[in-house]
Design a protein around this motif. Structure first.
Motif, PDB file in Angstrom:
ATOM      1  N   VAL A  46      25.706  30.983  39.771  1.00 51.91           N
ATOM      2  CA  VAL A  46      25.932  32.573  39.963  1.00 51.91           C
ATOM      3  C   VAL A  46      27.201  32.722  40.572  1.00 51.91           C
ATOM      4  O   VAL A  46      28.421  34.184  40.172  1.00 51.91           O
ATOM      5  N   MET A  47      26.952  32.002  42.116  1.00 52.19           N
ATOM      6  CA  MET A  47      28.404  31.623  42.699  1.00 52.19           C
ATOM      7  C   MET A  47      29.786  31.257  42.698  1.00 52.19           C
ATOM      8  O   MET A  47      30.628  31.941  42.563  1.00 52.19           O
ATOM      9  N   THR A  48      29.313  30.895  41.351  1.00 53.89           N
ATOM     10  CA  THR A  48      30.779  29.937  40.461  1.00 53.89           C
ATOM     11  C   THR A  48      31.338  31.707  39.770  1.00 53.89           C
ATOM     12  O   THR A  48      32.005  31.072  39.601  1.00 53.89           O
ATOM     13  N   GLU A  49      30.575  31.518  39.179  1.00 48.72           N
ATOM     14  CA  GLU A  49      31.195  32.880  38.422  1.00 48.72           C
ATOM     15  C   GLU A  49      31.899  34.444  39.088  1.00 48.72           C
ATOM     16  O   GLU A  49      32.963  34.757  38.367  1.00 48.72           O
ATOM     17  N   LEU A  50      31.593  33.621  40.037  1.00 48.05           N
ATOM     18  CA  LEU A  50      31.810  35.159  40.908  1.00 48.05           C
ATOM     19  C   LEU A  50      33.314  34.629  41.459  1.00 48.05           C
ATOM     20  O   LEU A  50      34.391  35.348  41.780  1.00 48.05           O
ATOM     21  N   VAL A  51      33.222  33.423  42.426  1.00 47.62           N
ATOM     22  CA  VAL A  51      33.988  32.986  42.070  1.00 47.62           C
ATOM     23  C   VAL A  51      35.489  32.890  41.177  1.00 47.62           C
ATOM     24  O   VAL A  51      36.899  33.267  41.402  1.00 47.62           O
ATOM     25  N   LEU A  52      35.172  32.543  40.260  1.00 49.42           N
ATOM     26  CA  LEU A  52      36.230  32.202  38.999  1.00 49.42           C
ATOM     27  C   LEU A  52      36.686  33.532  38.294  1.00 49.42           C
ATOM     28  O   LEU A  52      37.845  34.126  38.311  1.00 49.42           O
ATOM     29  N   GLN A  53      36.207  34.979  38.583  1.00 45.09           N
ATOM     30  CA  GLN A  53      36.353  36.278  38.494  1.00 45.09           C
ATOM     31  C   GLN A  53      37.091  36.734  39.136  1.00 45.09           C
ATOM     32  O   GLN A  53      38.159  37.437  39.347  1.00 45.09           O
ATOM     33  N   ALA A  54      36.711  36.438  40.995  1.00 42.75           N
ATOM     34  CA  ALA A  54      37.893  36.549  41.608  1.00 42.75           C
ATOM     35  C   ALA A  54      39.018  35.616  42.009  1.00 42.75           C
ATOM     36  O   ALA A  54      40.267  36.494  42.492  1.00 42.75           O
ATOM     37  N   LYS A  55      39.178  34.748  41.509  1.00 46.31           N
ATOM     38  CA  LYS A  55      40.398  34.000  41.238  1.00 46.31           C
ATOM     39  C   LYS A  55      41.211  34.786  40.144  1.00 46.31           C
ATOM     40  O   LYS A  55      42.839  35.155  40.656  1.00 46.31           O
ATOM     41  N   HIS A  56      40.747  35.109  39.163  1.00 42.49           N
ATOM     42  CA  HIS A  56      41.319  36.017  37.897  1.00 42.49           C
ATOM     43  C   HIS A  56      41.903  37.342  38.431  1.00 42.49           C
ATOM     44  O   HIS A  56      43.382  37.235  38.592  1.00 42.49           O
ATOM     45  N   VAL A  57      40.940  37.786  39.310  1.00 52.02           N
ATOM     46  CA  VAL A  57      41.488  39.114  40.435  1.00 52.02           C
ATOM     47  C   VAL A  57      42.245  38.596  41.363  1.00 52.02           C
ATOM     48  O   VAL A  57      43.691  39.557  41.233  1.00 52.02           O
ATOM     49  N   LEU A  58      42.702  37.726  41.679  1.00 55.73           N
ATOM     50  CA  LEU A  58      43.596  37.128  42.844  1.00 55.73           C
ATOM     51  C   LEU A  58      45.131  36.776  42.370  1.00 55.73           C
ATOM     52  O   LEU A  58      46.231  37.167  42.771  1.00 55.73           O
ATOM     53  N   GLU A  59      44.714  36.242  41.034  1.00 53.22           N
ATOM     54  CA  GLU A  59      46.105  35.657  40.310  1.00 53.22           C
ATOM     55  C   GLU A  59      47.052  37.074  39.707  1.00 53.22           C
ATOM     56  O   GLU A  59      47.547  37.311  39.885  1.00 53.22           O
ATOM     57  N   GLN A  60      46.254  38.110  39.344  1.00 51.89           N
ATOM     58  CA  GLN A  60      46.656  39.518  38.783  1.00 51.89           C
ATOM     59  C   GLN A  60      47.637  39.840  39.208  1.00 51.89           C
ATOM     60  O   GLN A  60      47.951  40.541  39.702  1.00 51.89           O
ATOM     61  N   MET A  61      46.550  40.264  40.683  1.00 50.78           N
ATOM     62  CA  MET A  61      47.311  40.670  42.226  1.00 50.78           C
ATOM     63  C   MET A  61      48.949  40.253  42.593  1.00 50.78           C
ATOM     64  O   MET A  61      49.561  41.015  42.787  1.00 50.78           O
ATOM     65  N   ARG A  62      48.633  39.535  42.341  1.00 50.58           N
ATOM     66  CA  ARG A  62      49.978  38.277  43.577  1.00 50.58           C
ATOM     67  C   ARG A  62      50.885  38.016  42.308  1.00 50.58           C
ATOM     68  O   ARG A  62      51.909  38.460  42.661  1.00 50.58           O
ATOM     69  N   GLU A  63      50.919  38.061  40.713  1.00 50.48           N
ATOM     70  CA  GLU A  63      51.412  38.573  39.651  1.00 50.48           C
ATOM     71  C   GLU A  63      52.361  39.510  40.437  1.00 50.48           C
ATOM     72  O   GLU A  63      53.690  39.198  39.900  1.00 50.48           O
ATOM     73  N   GLN A  64      51.576  40.767  40.404  1.00 51.73           N
ATOM     74  CA  GLN A  64      52.058  41.793  40.668  1.00 51.73           C
ATOM     75  C   GLN A  64      53.206  42.293  41.597  1.00 51.73           C
ATOM     76  O   GLN A  64      54.272  42.676  41.953  1.00 51.73           O
ATOM     77  N   VAL A  65      52.902  41.650  43.357  1.00 48.98           N
ATOM     78  CA  VAL A  65      53.177  41.560  44.366  1.00 48.98           C
ATOM     79  C   VAL A  65      54.740  40.582  44.374  1.00 48.98           C
ATOM     80  O   VAL A  65      54.808  41.048  45.007  1.00 48.98           O
ATOM     81  N   GLN A  66      54.645  39.655  43.738  1.00 45.85           N
ATOM     82  CA  GLN A  66      55.854  39.386  43.183  1.00 45.85           C
ATOM     83  C   GLN A  66      57.409  40.088  43.202  1.00 45.85           C
ATOM     84  O   GLN A  66      58.246  40.066  43.174  1.00 45.85           O
ATOM     85  N   ASN A  67      56.468  41.303  42.958  1.00 40.21           N
ATOM     86  CA  ASN A  67      57.826  42.597  42.798  1.00 40.21           C
ATOM     87  C   ASN A  67      58.128  44.035  43.183  1.00 40.21           C
ATOM     88  O   ASN A  67      59.343  44.482  43.096  1.00 40.21           O
ATOM     89  N   ILE A  68      56.799  43.579  44.472  1.00 41.92           N
ATOM     90  CA  ILE A  68      56.736  44.637  45.248  1.00 41.92           C
ATOM     91  C   ILE A  68      58.270  43.916  46.756  1.00 41.92           C
ATOM     92  O   ILE A  68      58.364  42.839  46.668  1.00 41.92           O
ATOM     93  N   GLU A  69      59.111  45.263  46.827  1.00 44.25           N
ATOM     94  CA  GLU A  69      60.198  45.388  47.804  1.00 44.25           C
ATOM     95  C   GLU A  69      60.070  44.361  49.207  1.00 44.25           C
ATOM     96  O   GLU A  69      58.389  45.187  49.285  1.00 44.25           O
TER      97      GLU A  69
END
Length: 297
Positions: free
Chosen positions: A274-297
């Motif tokens: 269960v924790m492994t699945e939660l970690v995978l979801q968290a990684k996915h969210v962080l990747e989405q955030m980082r992709e967009q943050v690369q575009n912030i001044e």
């Protein structure tokens, strides 16, 4: 609330004059630092420094490319053709030397002969800028910059909403991980104790000793500290979204790297599906955030 600014955008401004039109276009893309690139023709290079100065006052990060277009009728152009006396002197000197060495008298060079000498006739083209045209170019550049900044801020508003939603998801996943940690640790201790007892015969006197050793082993896979640091990073990221300061892109990128580090360590330690699945979801969210943050001044 922080007014996030995107590093990508486009701005265009146009002003009409009696003899033509002046157009300035600006576009910006991601860049680690602030950079201004202009592709002006030679007559307008004298304006580049002033335009660069007021652009960097408004934009601190991102590569900005500036393009100037205007009607040729606005330019005062003058051309003149003259003889390069140095080339002529060399050519006549060679002719005299060959004549002397060959003992042959050559006829004086004709017009056709002179035209055939490469570089003898030079065409010079000069441009002059009228003061009113300079003022209009600078005004158009400022208007184009305003349009570019407005578009970057509008895109920044969209990024703010996107990051806020993802941060809420990240906070929720972290809370779920923290809630699951205690259950996971108890299950791990129980399974480990059971395996030890199945492997060797355990007397009642050894029960406490085994419990102590199992607790030590279980402690190595505890993720309480990682999740506490992750929670702290989430709070700091939240503060950047709420604070009235800019630019914040680099700070956000750093915090996301730290979050990713903590969630990776958590994933490496956890033994619960269960924790492994939660970690995978968290990684996915962080990747989405980082992709967009690369575009912030």
């Amino acid at each position: 609330m922080t007014l996030l600014t995107s590093m990508t955008g486009y701005g265009r401004a146009e002003n009409k004059l009696a003899k033509g039109v002046v157009v300035v276009e600006m576009k910006s893309v991601n860049h680690r630092y602030g950079e201004v690139a202009m592709r002006f023709a030679r007559p307008f290079m004298s304006l580049e420094e002033e335009i660069r100065h007021f652009v960097i006052e408004k934009i601190s990060r991102g590569r900005v490319e500036i393009f100037l277009h205007l009607s040729e009728s606005l330019l005062h152009r003058s051309r003149r053709v003259y003889v390069d006396e140095g080339v002529l002197e060399v050519a006549l000197g060679l002719l005299k030397r060959v004549s002397k060495e060959a003992s042959v008298d050559f006829d004086p060079p004709s017009t056709g002969d002179l035209l055939a000498i490469s570089g003898l006739f030079v065409t010079d083209e000069a441009f002059s800028l009228q003061d009113d045209l300079v003022e209009v170019i600078l005004l158009t550049a400022r208007q184009s910059l305003e349009a570019l900044v407005a578009m970057r801020r509008k895109e920044g508003e969209r990024l703010h909403s996107y990051l806020w939603e993802r941060l809420l998801s990240m906070r929720h996943l972290t809370q779920q991980l923290m809630g699951r940690t205690k259950i996971s640790m108890e299950q791990y201790r129980h399974q480990l104790t059971k395996r030890v007892k199945q492997t060797i015969a355990v007397t009642s006197e050894e029960e406490n000793r085994i419990a102590f050793e199992v607790a030590l082993v279980a402690e190595r896979i505890a993720v309480d500290e990682e999740l506490m640091r992750l929670t702290s990073h989430i709070q700091q990221f939240d503060a950047l979204l709420q604070a009235n300061e800019e630019p914040v892109g680099r700070k956000m990128d750093f915090l996301l790297q730290e979050m990713h580090r903590e969630i990776n360590t958590t994933g490496a330690k956890c033994t619960d599906s269960v924790m492994t699945e939660l970690v995978l979801q968290a990684k996915h969210v962080l990747e989405q955030m980082r992709e967009q943050v690369q575009n912030i001044e």
